[in-house]
Scaffold this motif. Structure first.
Motif, PDB file in Angstrom:
ATOM      1  N   PHE A  23       0.825  -1.206   0.000  1.00 16.16           N
ATOM      2  CA  PHE A  23       0.000   0.000   0.000  1.00 16.16           C
ATOM      3  C   PHE A  23       0.862   1.261   0.000  1.00 16.16           C
ATOM      4  N   MET A  24       1.989   1.215   0.697  1.00 22.16           N
ATOM      5  CA  MET A  24       2.859   2.386   0.784  1.00 22.16           C
ATOM      6  C   MET A  24       3.464   2.757  -0.569  1.00 22.16           C
ATOM      7  N   ILE A  25       3.652   1.786  -1.471  1.00 23.06           N
ATOM      8  CA  ILE A  25       4.251   2.110  -2.763  1.00 23.06           C
ATOM      9  C   ILE A  25       3.244   2.158  -3.898  1.00 23.06           C
ATOM     10  N   SER A  26       2.117   1.450  -3.772  1.00 20.07           N
ATOM     11  CA  SER A  26       1.177   1.416  -4.896  1.00 20.07           C
ATOM     12  C   SER A  26      -0.131   2.131  -4.627  1.00 20.07           C
ATOM     13  N   GLY A  27      -0.435   2.378  -3.363  1.00 21.09           N
ATOM     14  CA  GLY A  27      -1.738   2.949  -3.043  1.00 21.09           C
ATOM     15  C   GLY A  27      -2.799   1.865  -3.136  1.00 21.09           C
ATOM     16  N   ILE A  33      -4.762  -5.600  -3.783  1.00 19.54           N
ATOM     17  CA  ILE A  33      -5.761  -6.674  -3.659  1.00 19.54           C
ATOM     18  C   ILE A  33      -5.097  -8.034  -3.858  1.00 19.54           C
ATOM     19  N   ILE A  34      -4.230  -8.138  -4.863  1.00 17.45           N
ATOM     20  CA  ILE A  34      -3.524  -9.401  -5.117  1.00 17.45           C
ATOM     21  C   ILE A  34      -2.663  -9.766  -3.916  1.00 17.45           C
ATOM     22  N   ASN A  35      -1.977  -8.781  -3.350  1.00 13.51           N
ATOM     23  CA  ASN A  35      -1.114  -9.065  -2.215  1.00 13.51           C
ATOM     24  C   ASN A  35      -1.911  -9.484  -0.987  1.00 13.51           C
ATOM     25  N   ILE A  36      -3.051  -8.864  -0.760  1.00 18.42           N
ATOM     26  CA  ILE A  36      -3.900  -9.272   0.369  1.00 18.42           C
ATOM     27  C   ILE A  36      -4.335 -10.720   0.191  1.00 18.42           C
ATOM     28  N   CYS A  37      -4.751 -11.089  -1.014  1.00 19.71           N
ATOM     29  CA  CYS A  37      -5.165 -12.474  -1.271  1.00 19.71           C
ATOM     30  C   CYS A  37      -4.010 -13.447  -1.085  1.00 19.71           C
ATOM     31  N   LEU A  38      -2.829 -13.098  -1.597  1.00 17.64           N
ATOM     32  CA  LEU A  38      -1.670 -13.973  -1.428  1.00 17.64           C
ATOM     33  C   LEU A  38      -1.263 -14.104   0.036  1.00 17.64           C
ATOM     34  N   THR A  39      -1.375 -13.027   0.781  1.00 14.04           N
ATOM     35  CA  THR A  39      -1.035 -13.086   2.202  1.00 14.04           C
ATOM     36  C   THR A  39      -2.038 -13.947   2.962  1.00 14.04           C
ATOM     37  N   LEU A  40      -3.307 -13.883   2.576  1.00 17.17           N
ATOM     38  CA  LEU A  40      -4.309 -14.736   3.213  1.00 17.17           C
ATOM     39  C   LEU A  40      -4.100 -16.213   2.874  1.00 17.17           C
ATOM     40  N   LEU A  53       7.390  -6.369  -5.912  1.00 22.25           N
ATOM     41  CA  LEU A  53       6.861  -5.044  -6.246  1.00 22.25           C
ATOM     42  C   LEU A  53       7.792  -3.936  -5.761  1.00 22.25           C
ATOM     43  N   GLU A  54       8.333  -4.100  -4.575  1.00 26.32           N
ATOM     44  CA  GLU A  54       9.249  -3.087  -4.046  1.00 26.32           C
ATOM     45  C   GLU A  54      10.541  -3.034  -4.853  1.00 26.32           C
ATOM     46  N   TYR A  55      11.024  -4.192  -5.290  1.00 27.47           N
ATOM     47  CA  TYR A  55      12.222  -4.203  -6.133  1.00 27.47           C
ATOM     48  C   TYR A  55      11.972  -3.431  -7.423  1.00 27.47           C
ATOM     49  N   VAL A  56      10.853  -3.717  -8.084  1.00 25.09           N
ATOM     50  CA  VAL A  56      10.522  -3.034  -9.340  1.00 25.09           C
ATOM     51  C   VAL A  56      10.383  -1.539  -9.094  1.00 25.09           C
ATOM     52  N   TYR A  57       9.699  -1.149  -8.037  1.00 22.51           N
ATOM     53  CA  TYR A  57       9.480   0.264  -7.731  1.00 22.51           C
ATOM     54  C   TYR A  57      10.799   1.010  -7.538  1.00 22.51           C
ATOM     55  N   PRO A  73       6.927  -2.716 -19.697  1.00 23.74           N
ATOM     56  CA  PRO A  73       6.282  -2.846 -18.386  1.00 23.74           C
ATOM     57  C   PRO A  73       6.787  -4.096 -17.665  1.00 23.74           C
ATOM     58  N   ALA A  74       6.883  -4.007 -16.362  1.00 22.91           N
ATOM     59  CA  ALA A  74       7.298  -5.156 -15.557  1.00 22.91           C
ATOM     60  C   ALA A  74       6.152  -6.168 -15.528  1.00 22.91           C
ATOM     61  N   PRO A  75       6.446  -7.447 -15.722  1.00 25.69           N
ATOM     62  CA  PRO A  75       5.374  -8.452 -15.713  1.00 25.69           C
ATOM     63  C   PRO A  75       4.766  -8.612 -14.325  1.00 25.69           C
ATOM     64  N   GLY A  76       3.457  -8.726 -14.278  1.00 20.30           N
ATOM     65  CA  GLY A  76       2.764  -8.953 -13.017  1.00 20.30           C
ATOM     66  C   GLY A  76       2.592  -7.726 -12.150  1.00 20.30           C
ATOM     67  N   VAL A  77       2.851  -6.550 -12.696  1.00 18.52           N
ATOM     68  CA  VAL A  77       2.691  -5.303 -11.942  1.00 18.52           C
ATOM     69  C   VAL A  77       1.587  -4.495 -12.607  1.00 18.52           C
ATOM     70  N   TYR A  78       0.552  -4.145 -11.845  1.00 18.41           N
ATOM     71  CA  TYR A  78      -0.612  -3.474 -12.416  1.00 18.41           C
ATOM     72  C   TYR A  78      -0.735  -2.019 -12.000  1.00 18.41           C
ATOM     73  N   SER A  79       0.097  -1.551 -11.102  1.00 18.80           N
ATOM     74  CA  SER A  79       0.037  -0.180 -10.630  1.00 18.80           C
ATOM     75  C   SER A  79       0.954   0.715 -11.454  1.00 18.80           C
ATOM     76  N   ASP A  80       0.410   1.818 -11.945  1.00 17.97           N
ATOM     77  CA  ASP A  80       1.231   2.783 -12.687  1.00 17.97           C
ATOM     78  C   ASP A  80       2.296   3.394 -11.799  1.00 17.97           C
ATOM     79  N   ASN A  81       1.997   3.563 -10.527  1.00 18.33           N
ATOM     80  CA  ASN A  81       2.965   4.139  -9.603  1.00 18.33           C
ATOM     81  C   ASN A  81       4.210   3.260  -9.501  1.00 18.33           C
ATOM     82  N   ILE A  82       4.026   1.962  -9.479  1.00 13.66           N
ATOM     83  CA  ILE A  82       5.172   1.050  -9.411  1.00 13.66           C
ATOM     84  C   ILE A  82       5.874   0.986 -10.761  1.00 13.66           C
TER      85      ILE A  82
END
Length: 93
Positions: A23-27, A33-40, A53-57, A73-82
């Motif tokens: 959330f701190m890097i992508s908002g 959402i993907i990360n929340i699901c993977l963490t669950l 995601l942090e490495y790419v950012y 574009p980096a594969p698997g990254v959907y946030s423009d901010n990243i």
């Protein structure tokens, strides 16, 4: 040293709770959402996704500072901010 402080803070937060680090890097984005699901699903997949995601950012942010902006574009990254390393645009201020 001042550039390293936010990176260290984000990594420490990600170790404790991966979705907060994302959330701190992508908002609020699909990456969050993907990360929340993977963490669950398991703590390790959430960490792997968050650290990727942090490495790419931070990699794209550093390349942007050096003027080496790539168009792929980096594969698997959907946030423009990243994808842009937090620069959002390439114009001058």
């Amino acid at each position: 040293m001042s550039d390293a402080l936010p990176a260290i803070l984000i990594v420490l937060v990600t170790i404790l709770c991966p979705p907060v680090g994302v959330f701190m890097i992508s908002g609020c984005s699909a990456d969050l959402i993907i990360n929340i699901c993977l963490t669950l699903l398991g703590y390790i997949p959430g960490h792997l996704h968050a650290f990727y995601l942090e490495y790419v950012y931070f990699d794209r942010r550093e390349k942007g500072r050096l003027g080496q902006i790539g168009s792929d574009p980096a594969p698997g990254v959907y946030s423009d901010n990243i994808q842009t390393g937090g620069t959002r645009g390439y114009g001058t201020v």
